[in-house]
Scaffold this active site. Structure first.
Site, PDB file in Angstrom:
ATOM      1  CG  HIS A 218      -1.931  -1.113   1.183  1.00 22.01           C
ATOM      2  ND1 HIS A 218      -2.753  -1.387   2.254  1.00 22.01           N
ATOM      3  CD2 HIS A 218      -2.229  -2.044   0.233  1.00 22.01           C
ATOM      4  CE1 HIS A 218      -3.511  -2.434   1.964  1.00 22.01           C
ATOM      5  NE2 HIS A 218      -3.199  -2.847   0.749  1.00 22.01           N
TER       6      HIS A 218
ATOM      7  CG  HIS B 226      -7.467  -3.059  -2.328  1.00 19.72           C
ATOM      8  ND1 HIS B 226      -6.964  -2.024  -1.572  1.00 19.72           N
ATOM      9  CD2 HIS B 226      -6.743  -4.159  -1.975  1.00 19.72           C
ATOM     10  CE1 HIS B 226      -6.002  -2.465  -0.795  1.00 19.72           C
ATOM     11  NE2 HIS B 226      -5.845  -3.768  -1.017  1.00 19.72           N
TER      12      HIS B 226
ATOM     13  CG  ASP C  38      -3.196  -4.975  -3.158  1.00 22.20           C
ATOM     14  OD1 ASP C  38      -2.900  -4.079  -2.344  1.00 22.20           O
ATOM     15  OD2 ASP C  38      -3.974  -5.912  -2.882  1.00 22.20           O
TER      16      ASP C  38
ATOM     17  CG  HIS D  88      -0.008  -9.389  -2.730  1.00 23.29           C
ATOM     18  ND1 HIS D  88       0.079  -8.064  -3.084  1.00 23.29           N
ATOM     19  CD2 HIS D  88      -0.978  -9.450  -1.778  1.00 23.29           C
ATOM     20  CE1 HIS D  88      -0.783  -7.360  -2.387  1.00 23.29           C
ATOM     21  NE2 HIS D  88      -1.441  -8.179  -1.584  1.00 23.29           N
TER      22      HIS D  88
END
Length: 301
Positions: free
Chosen positions: A76, A233, A237, A260
């Site tokens: 973030h 979001h 990321d 991720h």
């Protein structure tokens, strides 16, 4: 010449670690040209480069480490730094996590803007993508490929009424990161949160720092900040994870159900192929996000 940028002065904040639930102190400071982003475990005196080579874990968040020292949930603040065009910064944290704040990058945007942004006497360097690189795994995939500026497209597709076949795309030469992406909060399902907390994880998670969903909708009293907040979001990321390449990227990213792990894998795959990229100094504003050419904050409106 587009110049490198850092903060005007140091600034600090504190917050809760998403997984430990512990209070974390954070200090964000200026750094010299060509430093890049450097994290510091201030409680241990260990520096950790904000680079994909430092990534040690991608379960639930992106974690970097050096030796026994690790720092989780770096994505973030990395996203905020990328979104505001910060090339060089030092981030000190007093524990093993960056504080989650409200679950988005917006508090870090505010922090950086309060510290101020200054140009440095050296050209900004970017990583320009020269050919397509892609990876696939079951029903997940992602790709990086040449493009002018910086674009991110994401396809979120979960078995949930709000998350089925949700597609978003942002061309940051025309759309502002701060307005369109930075406020999107992390999200999770109530049954998963309960299971994680029983396992000693997500101890700092709450409706104050995440969008929490049940089988049918959103449990947060205030609802969503964007109708497609969860997909946005994922873009947030991705912007943060891609900045772990070490430089701002000039090119495009497309992800389908990626996270991720795949973000870091695609960056590593890109860097492993030296014919797929080049590092360039920006002598003009061609192919750059529109906001970089302005005297205000890059990528942010």
């Amino acid at each position: 010449m587009v110049k490198q940028r850092t903060l005007d002065h140091a600034i600090r904040c504190s917050g809760i670690g998403l997984h430990s639930g512990k209070k974390i102190e954070l200090v964000l400071s200026p750094a010299d040209v060509d430093t890049g982003i450097v994290f510091v475990r201030s409680d241990l005196g260990v520096e950790i480069k904000g680079h994909v080579d430092s990534v040690v874990d991608t379960r639930l968040c992106t974690t970097i480490g050096h030796g026994e020292a690790t720092i989780a949930t770096v994505e973030h603040i990395m996203s905020a730094l990328a979104g505001l065009g910060i090339d060089n910064a030092r981030i000190e944290v007093s524990g093993a996590e960056v504080p989650v704040m409200d679950g988005s990058a917006s508090p870090f945007i505010f922090l950086i803007q309060c510290a101020g942004i200054v140009e440095q006497d050296k050209a900004k360097k970017v990583l320009r993508i020269k050919k397509r690189v892609s990876i696939e795994e079951d029903d997940k995939s992602c790709a990086l490929y040449p493009a002018s500026g910086f674009r991110v497209a994401y396809h979120l597709d979960y078995d949930h009424p709000l998350l089925t076949d949700c597609k978003v795309s942002f061309d940051f030469s025309r759309q502002g990161y701060a307005r369109e992406v930075s406020r999107a909060r992390t999200f999770g399902f109530i049954h998963e949160v309960e299971a994680l907390q029983k396992a000693g994880l997500a101890l700092g998670g709450s409706m104050d720092n995440a969008v929490v969903l049940d089988k049918y909708g959103v449990l947060n009293e205030g609802g969503l900040r964007y109708v497609d907040e969860c997909a946005r979001h994922k873009v947030l990321d991705t912007v943060g994870d891609l900045f772990l390449a070490g430089y701002p990227i000039v090119g495009a990213f497309e992800g389908v159900r990626s996270g991720h792990a795949m973000n870091c894998q695609i960056v590593k795959a890109l860097l492993a192929d030296e014919t797929a990229w080049s590092i360039e100094e920006l002598e003009d504003t061609v192919s750059q996000p529109a906001e970089v050419t302005a005297s205000t904050l890059p990528l942010a409106t």
